[in-house]
Scaffold this motif. Structure first.
Motif, mmCIF file in Angstrom:
data_model
loop_
_atom_site.group_PDB
_atom_site.id
_atom_site.type_symbol
_atom_site.label_atom_id
_atom_site.label_comp_id
_atom_site.label_asym_id
_atom_site.label_seq_id
_atom_site.Cartn_x
_atom_site.Cartn_y
_atom_site.Cartn_z
ATOM 1 N N PHE A 107 0.858 -1.186 0.000
ATOM 2 C CA PHE A 107 0.000 0.000 0.000
ATOM 3 C C PHE A 107 0.893 1.234 0.000
ATOM 4 C CE2 PHE A 107 0.873 -1.411 4.279
ATOM 5 C CZ PHE A 107 1.256 -0.260 4.936
ATOM 6 N N VAL A 108 0.273 2.410 -0.148
ATOM 7 C CA VAL A 108 1.042 3.655 -0.132
ATOM 8 C C VAL A 108 1.503 3.919 1.297
ATOM 9 C CG1 VAL A 108 1.025 6.132 -0.537
ATOM 10 C CG2 VAL A 108 -0.223 4.620 -2.092
ATOM 11 N N ARG A 109 2.776 3.875 1.494
ATOM 12 C CA ARG A 109 3.323 4.157 2.817
ATOM 13 C C ARG A 109 3.599 5.650 2.962
ATOM 14 N NH1 ARG A 109 4.718 1.145 6.653
ATOM 15 N NH2 ARG A 109 4.509 -0.725 5.394
ATOM 16 N N TYR A 110 4.170 6.266 1.921
ATOM 17 C CA TYR A 110 4.466 7.703 1.939
ATOM 18 C C TYR A 110 3.867 8.322 0.687
ATOM 19 C CZ TYR A 110 8.010 6.020 5.194
ATOM 20 O OH TYR A 110 8.652 5.396 6.242
ATOM 21 N N ALA A 111 2.906 9.215 0.853
ATOM 22 C CA ALA A 111 2.290 9.901 -0.283
ATOM 23 C C ALA A 111 3.038 11.178 -0.639
ATOM 24 C CB ALA A 111 0.835 10.228 0.014
ATOM 25 N N GLN A 112 4.016 11.539 0.161
ATOM 26 C CA GLN A 112 4.921 12.650 -0.117
ATOM 27 C C GLN A 112 6.332 12.214 0.263
ATOM 28 O OE1 GLN A 112 3.686 16.497 1.585
ATOM 29 N NE2 GLN A 112 1.675 15.629 1.993
ATOM 30 N N LEU B 267 5.311 3.537 -6.696
ATOM 31 C CA LEU B 267 5.560 3.877 -8.100
ATOM 32 C C LEU B 267 4.302 4.429 -8.763
ATOM 33 C CD1 LEU B 267 7.885 0.938 -9.193
ATOM 34 C CD2 LEU B 267 8.520 3.264 -8.511
ATOM 35 N N ALA B 268 3.128 4.003 -8.302
ATOM 36 C CA ALA B 268 1.886 4.598 -8.805
ATOM 37 C C ALA B 268 1.797 6.070 -8.411
ATOM 38 C CB ALA B 268 0.681 3.824 -8.279
ATOM 39 N N CYS B 269 2.302 6.406 -7.215
ATOM 40 C CA CYS B 269 2.340 7.819 -6.798
ATOM 41 C C CYS B 269 3.243 8.627 -7.730
ATOM 42 C CB CYS B 269 2.851 7.928 -5.366
ATOM 43 S SG CYS B 269 1.738 7.288 -4.111
ATOM 44 N N LEU B 270 4.413 8.084 -8.036
ATOM 45 C CA LEU B 270 5.333 8.771 -8.945
ATOM 46 C C LEU B 270 4.722 8.897 -10.338
ATOM 47 C CD1 LEU B 270 7.992 9.956 -9.922
ATOM 48 C CD2 LEU B 270 8.960 7.649 -9.948
ATOM 49 N N ARG C 241 -9.902 12.081 -4.222
ATOM 50 C CA ARG C 241 -10.773 13.140 -3.702
ATOM 51 C C ARG C 241 -10.131 13.890 -2.536
ATOM 52 N NH1 ARG C 241 -14.888 9.190 -4.867
ATOM 53 N NH2 ARG C 241 -14.767 8.394 -2.726
ATOM 54 N N ALA C 242 -9.370 13.158 -1.719
ATOM 55 C CA ALA C 242 -8.748 13.786 -0.549
ATOM 56 C C ALA C 242 -7.479 14.551 -0.891
ATOM 57 C CB ALA C 242 -8.431 12.721 0.501
ATOM 58 N N GLY C 243 -6.957 14.366 -2.115
ATOM 59 C CA GLY C 243 -5.664 14.926 -2.488
ATOM 60 C C GLY C 243 -4.611 13.850 -2.361
ATOM 61 N N ILE C 244 -3.859 13.607 -3.434
ATOM 62 C CA ILE C 244 -2.956 12.453 -3.436
ATOM 63 C C ILE C 244 -1.816 12.602 -2.442
ATOM 64 C CG2 ILE C 244 -3.557 11.862 -5.807
ATOM 65 C CD1 ILE C 244 -0.858 13.068 -6.682
#
Length: 371
Positions: free
Chosen positions: A13-18, A69-72, A126-129
């Protein structure tokens, strides 16, 4: 990310979104030049994108977590098709009435895996990536559940307004640093709570001593020695958005340079070891290693750093962070890597992502790179 860390942590899962690492100090440390080849830990992508602003020939980002990688990938799509203010809205730095409209414009230039990931998580859009990660939810819990019990919103706003050095110290001492702040901070940023809500417990395998005490001291530094009005990381933690400052990759003055160089960025779902094995003839000028050495044994750290130094060109620069586990060039690599303690310490004191205990800058000795 390294193979050892991936063997113990959950990367589904996304651990760090920034990227919770200050690209300003990273770029000064790496001194990226036109034509350089950079190896970068992907994380959410911000700092790999920041490297592009300097005009390197290639930035190769790696991460073993497909969600990272999906975040990137979504950030790259956003730089391609959105305008700067829309990028800020998609991330969550600015308010937006309908982020799904922005996502649909990005969706057409996403690869299949990234598109499938974000299609399955419209609530994150919706919440902001920039709020999509476990680490960001941990900060959100602090901001919404704990902080109101410590300080009213007007006091938080006053802190973030900054002021002179003297004013910041006085405000911290007389208005911020109360008993409730210290007690609840130590509880929330303890090894136990952070392991359950923020970082993976496996990331504390090699940590000794009090986690909360070290982070509390670094937070005091950020709230007094550094200017909160210029600190986007602190602003997000305390408000859930960027108020008067932005990280390097999101600033308007860097947007066009990053967009122009997007084709020089590539990303791979590999460990560092796997990437090096897949491209045996490739050597590097810059290494953005995030804090990956935090999660591995001393033996594994020494082995990987030696391997990377062997794939570095003469004069190549290494930059990496220590949060709770001390890691730096071991004695056996003294003939290959030269530390820069003065630059490391100065940049550490300037680091707006303030929770790290150390920033390490090392350079490959002339003649010590690949033969």
């Amino acid at each position: 990310m390294s193979t050892e860390a991936a063997a113990r942590a959950d990367f589904s899962f996304v651990r760090y979104a920034q990227c919770w690492e200050d690209a300003d100090v990273l770029l000064e440390a790496l001194d990226v030049r036109e034509g350089d080849i950079c190896l970068s830990i992907a994380s959410a992508g911000d700092n790999s994108l920041s490297l592009l602003s300097c005009g390197p020939a290639r930035v190769i980002a790696v991460d073993m977590n497909p969600a990272q990688l999906a975040c990137l990938a979504l950030r790259v799509a956003a730089y391609r098709v959105l305008e700067h203010h829309e990028l800020l809205q998609l991330v969550g730095s600015r308010e937006c009435a309908d982020r799904e409209v922005l996502y649909r414009r990005c969706r057409g230039v996403l690869d299949g895996e990234a598109r499938d990931f974000w299609d399955a998580h419209p609530e994150l859009i919706r919440a902001g990536i920039g709020a999509a990660g476990k680490f960001e939810r941990y900060f959100a819990a602090f901001r919404t559940r704990l902080l109101p019990w410590i300080h009213p919103r007007r006091r938080v706003d006053r802190l973030l307004a900054g002021g002179t050095l003297k004013q910041r110290h006085r405000f911290y001492a007389h208005h911020w640093d109360n008993l409730r702040w210290r007690l609840l901070f130590r509880l929330f940023f303890s090894r136990f709570v952070m392991g359950r809500m923020g970082r993976d417990p496996a990331f504390f395998r090699y940590v000794e001593g009090s986690v909360a005490e070290r982070i509390l001291e670094r937070t005091r530094h950020a709230l007094t020695e550094l200017d909160p009005a210029a600190n986007p990381y602190l602003q997000w933690i305390l408000t859930g958005r960027h108020t008067t400052a932005l990280p390097h990759a999101l600033r308007r003055e860097n947007f066009d340079a990053i967009r122009k160089n997007l084709d020089r960025l590539e990303w791979h779902p590999l460990s560092i070891e796997e990437l090096l094995a897949s491209e045996p003839g490739l050597d590097f000028d810059c290494f953005n290693l995030s804090d990956i050495f935090e999660y591995m044994s001393d033996e594994s750290f020494r082995r990987l750093l030696a391997t990377l130094a062997g794939r570095a060109r003469p004069g190549a620069r290494f930059a990496y962070w220590n949060m709770l586990v001390p890691r730096s060039r071991p004695p056996e690599l003294a003939d290959m890597l030269v530390p820069d303690p003065e630059l490391s310490e100065r940049l550490h004191l300037e680091d707006k992502a303030f929770f790290y205990s150390r920033f390490v800058v090392e350079t490959v000795e002339a003649g010590a790179g690949p033969q």
